[in-house]
Design a protein around this motif. Structure first.
Motif, PDB file in Angstrom:
ATOM      1  N   UNK A  95      41.870  84.276  57.316  1.00  0.00           N
ATOM      2  CA  UNK A  95      41.376  85.626  57.592  1.00  0.00           C
ATOM      3  C   UNK A  95      41.456  85.980  59.066  1.00  0.00           C
ATOM      4  N   UNK A  96      41.943  85.043  59.884  1.00  0.00           N
ATOM      5  CA  UNK A  96      42.096  85.292  61.317  1.00  0.00           C
ATOM      6  C   UNK A  96      43.569  85.207  61.712  1.00  0.00           C
ATOM      7  N   UNK A  97      44.423  85.769  60.852  1.00  0.00           N
ATOM      8  CA  UNK A  97      45.855  85.803  61.095  1.00  0.00           C
ATOM      9  C   UNK A  97      46.340  87.243  61.168  1.00  0.00           C
ATOM     10  N   UNK A  98      47.451  87.432  61.846  1.00  0.00           N
ATOM     11  CA  UNK A  98      48.124  88.726  61.873  1.00  0.00           C
ATOM     12  C   UNK A  98      49.610  88.452  61.678  1.00  0.00           C
ATOM     13  N   UNK A  99      50.388  89.471  61.400  1.00  0.00           N
ATOM     14  CA  UNK A  99      51.823  89.309  61.257  1.00  0.00           C
ATOM     15  C   UNK A  99      52.479  89.409  62.630  1.00  0.00           C
ATOM     16  N   UNK A 100      53.224  88.384  62.979  1.00  0.00           N
ATOM     17  CA  UNK A 100      53.930  88.366  64.250  1.00  0.00           C
ATOM     18  C   UNK A 100      55.408  88.659  64.057  1.00  0.00           C
ATOM     19  N   UNK A 101      56.225  88.083  64.907  1.00  0.00           N
ATOM     20  CA  UNK A 101      57.672  88.283  64.843  1.00  0.00           C
ATOM     21  C   UNK A 101      58.204  87.905  63.462  1.00  0.00           C
ATOM     22  N   UNK A 102      59.085  88.733  62.917  1.00  0.00           N
ATOM     23  CA  UNK A 102      59.711  88.521  61.613  1.00  0.00           C
ATOM     24  C   UNK A 102      58.667  88.400  60.503  1.00  0.00           C
ATOM     25  N   UNK A 103      57.509  89.030  60.721  1.00  0.00           N
ATOM     26  CA  UNK A 103      56.408  89.023  59.746  1.00  0.00           C
ATOM     27  C   UNK A 103      55.868  87.621  59.472  1.00  0.00           C
ATOM     28  N   UNK A 104      56.023  86.720  60.445  1.00  0.00           N
ATOM     29  CA  UNK A 104      55.471  85.372  60.316  1.00  0.00           C
ATOM     30  C   UNK A 104      54.008  85.411  60.750  1.00  0.00           C
ATOM     31  N   UNK A 105      53.082  84.908  59.927  1.00  0.00           N
ATOM     32  CA  UNK A 105      51.671  84.926  60.310  1.00  0.00           C
ATOM     33  C   UNK A 105      51.409  84.102  61.562  1.00  0.00           C
ATOM     34  N   UNK A 106      50.517  84.602  62.407  1.00  0.00           N
ATOM     35  CA  UNK A 106      50.114  83.892  63.613  1.00  0.00           C
ATOM     36  C   UNK A 106      48.635  84.166  63.862  1.00  0.00           C
ATOM     37  N   UNK A 107      47.940  83.258  64.570  1.00  0.00           N
ATOM     38  CA  UNK A 107      46.528  83.495  64.883  1.00  0.00           C
ATOM     39  C   UNK A 107      46.353  84.745  65.735  1.00  0.00           C
ATOM     40  N   UNK A 108      45.205  85.360  65.626  1.00  0.00           N
ATOM     41  CA  UNK A 108      44.939  86.546  66.437  1.00  0.00           C
ATOM     42  C   UNK A 108      44.752  86.182  67.908  1.00  0.00           C
ATOM     43  N   UNK A 109      44.630  84.923  68.213  1.00  0.00           N
ATOM     44  CA  UNK A 109      44.534  84.503  69.609  1.00  0.00           C
ATOM     45  C   UNK A 109      43.176  83.945  69.940  1.00  0.00           C
ATOM     46  N   UNK A 110      42.882  83.748  71.215  1.00  0.00           N
ATOM     47  CA  UNK A 110      43.730  84.027  72.380  1.00  0.00           C
ATOM     48  C   UNK A 110      44.828  82.990  72.563  1.00  0.00           C
ATOM     49  N   UNK A 111      45.886  83.381  73.265  1.00  0.00           N
ATOM     50  CA  UNK A 111      46.975  82.461  73.534  1.00  0.00           C
ATOM     51  C   UNK A 111      46.575  81.391  74.543  1.00  0.00           C
ATOM     52  N   UNK A 112      47.117  80.201  74.358  1.00  0.00           N
ATOM     53  CA  UNK A 112      46.845  79.070  75.241  1.00  0.00           C
ATOM     54  C   UNK A 112      47.964  78.850  76.251  1.00  0.00           C
ATOM     55  N   UNK A 113      49.060  79.600  76.124  1.00  0.00           N
ATOM     56  CA  UNK A 113      50.190  79.438  77.026  1.00  0.00           C
ATOM     57  C   UNK A 113      51.066  78.258  76.637  1.00  0.00           C
ATOM     58  N   UNK A 114      52.152  78.097  77.363  1.00  0.00           N
ATOM     59  CA  UNK A 114      53.078  76.995  77.070  1.00  0.00           C
ATOM     60  C   UNK A 114      52.402  75.643  77.217  1.00  0.00           C
ATOM     61  N   UNK A 115      51.469  75.539  78.177  1.00  0.00           N
ATOM     62  CA  UNK A 115      50.811  74.268  78.443  1.00  0.00           C
ATOM     63  C   UNK A 115      49.828  73.881  77.354  1.00  0.00           C
ATOM     64  N   UNK A 116      49.481  74.824  76.469  1.00  0.00           N
ATOM     65  CA  UNK A 116      48.549  74.520  75.402  1.00  0.00           C
ATOM     66  C   UNK A 116      49.025  73.409  74.485  1.00  0.00           C
ATOM     67  N   UNK A 117      50.343  73.241  74.380  1.00  0.00           N
ATOM     68  CA  UNK A 117      50.894  72.214  73.504  1.00  0.00           C
ATOM     69  C   UNK A 117      50.530  70.813  73.983  1.00  0.00           C
ATOM     70  N   UNK A 118      50.252  70.642  75.249  1.00  0.00           N
ATOM     71  CA  UNK A 118      49.961  69.316  75.798  1.00  0.00           C
ATOM     72  C   UNK A 118      48.721  68.687  75.183  1.00  0.00           C
ATOM     73  N   UNK A 119      47.857  69.492  74.559  1.00  0.00           N
ATOM     74  CA  UNK A 119      46.644  68.954  73.937  1.00  0.00           C
ATOM     75  C   UNK A 119      46.938  68.251  72.619  1.00  0.00           C
ATOM     76  N   UNK A 120      48.070  68.545  72.010  1.00  0.00           N
ATOM     77  CA  UNK A 120      48.402  67.983  70.699  1.00  0.00           C
ATOM     78  C   UNK A 120      48.990  66.582  70.843  1.00  0.00           C
ATOM     79  N   UNK A 121      48.531  65.666  69.988  1.00  0.00           N
ATOM     80  CA  UNK A 121      49.112  64.324  69.960  1.00  0.00           C
ATOM     81  C   UNK A 121      50.140  64.189  68.838  1.00  0.00           C
ATOM     82  N   UNK A 122      50.221  65.190  67.978  1.00  0.00           N
ATOM     83  CA  UNK A 122      51.236  65.244  66.929  1.00  0.00           C
ATOM     84  C   UNK A 122      51.751  66.674  66.851  1.00  0.00           C
ATOM     85  N   UNK A 123      53.063  66.822  66.921  1.00  0.00           N
ATOM     86  CA  UNK A 123      53.693  68.140  66.885  1.00  0.00           C
ATOM     87  C   UNK A 123      54.691  68.170  65.739  1.00  0.00           C
ATOM     88  N   UNK A 124      54.429  69.035  64.761  1.00  0.00           N
ATOM     89  CA  UNK A 124      55.381  69.279  63.681  1.00  0.00           C
ATOM     90  C   UNK A 124      56.263  70.457  64.098  1.00  0.00           C
TER      91      UNK A 124
END
Length: 210
Positions: free
Chosen positions: A111-140
């Motif tokens: 219920x906290x999603x919106x349609x982004x590019x090509x109608x792909x669902x994405x979170x409403x935010x806020x954005x974490x920036x490119x560096x936000x990925x560094x927090x993940x220890x597993x990336x699919x």
């Protein structure tokens, strides 16, 4: 995780040959994906992916669309377990400008999603920036094929090749594929980012760089 140097591409002839080979392979794989896989195959892949997620508290995923292996059961299961799930932010920024650099946001439920590019669902935010990925220890990351040596054929937009250099050095990079998409070799360019694990409907493979 080693990264390729995009400032040192192959010469023009080699680049054209590689890109033509990639395009032909993408066409072939997408034609095969036009035949839907069984629900049992999809469920088996999700179960194996969940096992690979064990011990990881922050996990980056993508919202599957079209012919991609279904990531939504995995997203919802991880979120229900209290894990932090990061999803890509695609398309335009809130100010209307086009987002070129990869961005991420925390998944907070359907219920906290919106349609982004090509109608792909994405979170409403806020954005974490490119560096936000560094927090993940597993990336699919999205992909159409991979090899057991860790090469990946992306979907063609280059989004993950731009995003993955910002992953933590120790992060495990993985792809969800059909069994038939694990290939002996792939055409690879210098900027293509390697992966560390492959999960299909029948097996889990740890990639070993040569």
């Amino acid at each position: 995780m080693p990264t390729a140097d995009p400032s040192n591409p192959p010469d023009g002839t080699e680049t054209d040959t590689l890109r033509a080979a990639k395009a032909a392979l993408r066409t072939r794989i997408r034609a095969a994906r036009a035949v839907p896989e069984s629900a049992s195959a999809s469920s088996a892949r999700t179960a194996s992916a969940l096992e690979l997620c064990a011990g990881h508290r922050v996990i980056a995923l993508y919202a599957s669309a079209g012919d991609e292996p279904d990531t939504w059961p995995l997203i919802d299961a991880l979120y229900a377990e209290g894990r932090t799930v990061l999803l890509p932010l695609l398309g335009r920024r809130p100010d209307g400008s086009v987002r070129r650099d990869p961005d991420w946001a925390r998944y907070a439920g359907r219920d906290r999603l919106r349609l982004g590019y090509a109608s792909i669902p994405e979170p409403v935010g806020p954005g974490l920036g490119t560096e936000g990925l560094a927090a993940a220890t597993l990336v699919w990351c999205a992909g159409l094929a991979a090899t057991v040596s860790g090469d990946r054929l992306g979907t063609g937009g280059g989004w993950y090749d731009r995003a993955l250099p910002f992953a933590a050095p120790e992060a495990l990079i993985a792809v969800l594929l059909r069994d038939s998409e694990v290939l002996p070799t792939l055409p690879v360019e210098p900027f293509d980012q390697p992966i560390g694990a492959i999960v299909t409907e029948t097996r889990v493979l740890r990639a070993a760089r040569e």
